[in-house]
Write an enzyme that holds these catalytic residues in place. Sequence first.
Site, short mmCIF file in Angstrom:
data_model
loop_
_atom_site.label_atom_id
_atom_site.label_comp_id
_atom_site.label_asym_id
_atom_site.label_seq_id
_atom_site.Cartn_x
_atom_site.Cartn_y
_atom_site.Cartn_z
N ASP A 7 -0.27 -0.51 -45.02
CA ASP A 7 0.97 -0.62 -44.62
C ASP A 7 1.31 -0.34 -46.22
O ASP A 7 2.00 1.02 -46.47
CB ASP A 7 1.80 -1.63 -43.69
CG ASP A 7 2.84 -0.91 -43.39
OD1 ASP A 7 3.50 0.65 -43.62
OD2 ASP A 7 3.91 -1.75 -43.23
N ASP A 12 1.83 3.43 -48.30
CA ASP A 12 3.15 3.87 -48.50
C ASP A 12 3.35 4.02 -50.21
O ASP A 12 3.56 4.82 -50.94
CB ASP A 12 4.59 2.80 -48.75
CG ASP A 12 4.95 3.39 -46.99
OD1 ASP A 12 4.27 4.15 -45.91
OD2 ASP A 12 5.78 2.61 -46.94
N LYS A 65 -6.91 -10.59 -50.30
CA LYS A 65 -6.96 -11.99 -51.02
C LYS A 65 -7.34 -12.73 -50.53
O LYS A 65 -7.06 -13.51 -50.13
CB LYS A 65 -5.27 -11.56 -51.33
CG LYS A 65 -4.32 -12.16 -51.61
CD LYS A 65 -3.99 -12.16 -52.87
CE LYS A 65 -2.78 -13.24 -53.94
NZ LYS A 65 -3.52 -12.48 -55.12
N TYR A 78 0.94 -8.17 -37.97
CA TYR A 78 1.98 -7.42 -37.79
C TYR A 78 1.79 -8.22 -35.88
O TYR A 78 2.57 -7.90 -35.39
CB TYR A 78 1.65 -6.34 -37.69
CG TYR A 78 2.08 -5.81 -38.76
CD1 TYR A 78 2.84 -6.67 -40.08
CD2 TYR A 78 2.00 -4.40 -39.11
CE1 TYR A 78 3.15 -6.21 -41.14
CE2 TYR A 78 2.26 -4.01 -40.41
CZ TYR A 78 3.37 -5.30 -41.30
OH TYR A 78 2.99 -4.81 -42.85
N ASP A 106 -2.87 -7.69 -54.84
CA ASP A 106 -1.70 -7.42 -56.53
C ASP A 106 -2.42 -6.74 -57.35
O ASP A 106 -1.89 -5.25 -58.01
CB ASP A 106 -1.16 -8.42 -56.51
CG ASP A 106 -3.14 -9.81 -56.80
OD1 ASP A 106 -4.48 -9.44 -56.35
OD2 ASP A 106 -2.85 -10.61 -57.98
#
Length: 364
Positions: free
Chosen positions: A245, A249, A189, A142, A221
């Site tokens: 993020d 959520d 990852k 980001y 994942d």
Amino acid sequence: MNFKITTIPGDGIGPDIVREGCRVLESIGKKFGHSFAFTEAKAGGCAIDATGEPLPKATLDACLAADAVLLGAVGGPKWDTLPGNLRPERALLGLRAGMKTFANLRPALMFPQLAAACPLKPEIVAQGLDILIVRELTGGIYFGDRGRSADGNSAWDTETYSRQEIERVVKIGFESAQKRQKRLCVVDKANILESSRLWREVSEAMKASYPDVALSYMYVDNAAMQLVRNPAQFDVIVTSNMFGDILSDEASQITGSIGMLASASLGESGPGLYEPIHGSAPDIAGKDLANPLATILTCAMMLRFSLGLSAEADAVEKAVSSVLDGGWRTGDIAGGAQDRAALGDKLVGTRKMGDLVVGALEAL
Ligand code: NAD
């Protein structure tokens, strides 16, 4: 003790819920002999209307001068067509960067009284849901280099992490785990991303300093799947900005009640930034329908993490729990049409829910 709190009510339901949070802090002050001096500042859409920019310098200055900052929410349809750098949400990035709050702590906690709202199977719910996600907040993709090729047909965003950026947030992960169930899972990852391999290397090097914490790793994942398959396996998760993020959520949605979830953003020193995880809910703004409990629980996190007042934080959480035990509900946690009808006058609005928590606090 005396504390300086800067409040940023923001847009939509923000002012309604922040007002209830402040009332609860005042009630804590009376009960435990503290005083809270509140300074209100503007950010988001209301700041754009007043000054032309989402995060005026005066707001950031007021935040940096406080012991802690309580933010409602920013944004709304009125400002949706503005260019990205002038949108209300820009204020959030500016606050996080300006206050150097690099770690976002989001508890995904299901109150047993609200278990029916959890979308998972009852046998999974029965195992409980109490996870703390620590998300890196000021680095990664980001904030990395981004751009477009000259012909506009390709674009890039870059994930970059330094050893120091990883170390300071993983440290918060370890320390949080020490205060909980002593399990820390680094989500990454690392089978593909070099930056993830650095996260593992740094975490491995740190684990000797936390012999009481069991450290594990999981690919993102798989973590997304495990959160709905077997959430009880997690205690504290620490992860990068973008993975955090998305996962936070997901974790909040499986508790079933967005109006109940708190968050804290912390730096190495300086004031923390406290906000409920939900947005400005323009659909219910100004209607006395917003659930203030996420903000009230956010105030409990502020008491615990920034002001060093654990007993006071426990009191707020106990008061919320006792109001739920009493069967009181705002619309978002009231269940379906039949449940709502059965609630009668226990279906309440923002202001009344605040009154109930203050009443429960006084009665403790
Ligand atoms: P939202 O969280 O505002 O609302 C989603 C749904 O949940 C809506 O139906 C809303 O009514 C409900 N809801 C949210 N909080 C509630 C509460 N306390 N009590 C009862 N119901 C509640 O998300 P959205 O609709 O995607 O976004 C609305 C605006 O908020 C957008 O402008 C968005 O950019 C902004 N936003 C701001 C923040 C922030 O300030 N941190 C976070 C997310 C979204």
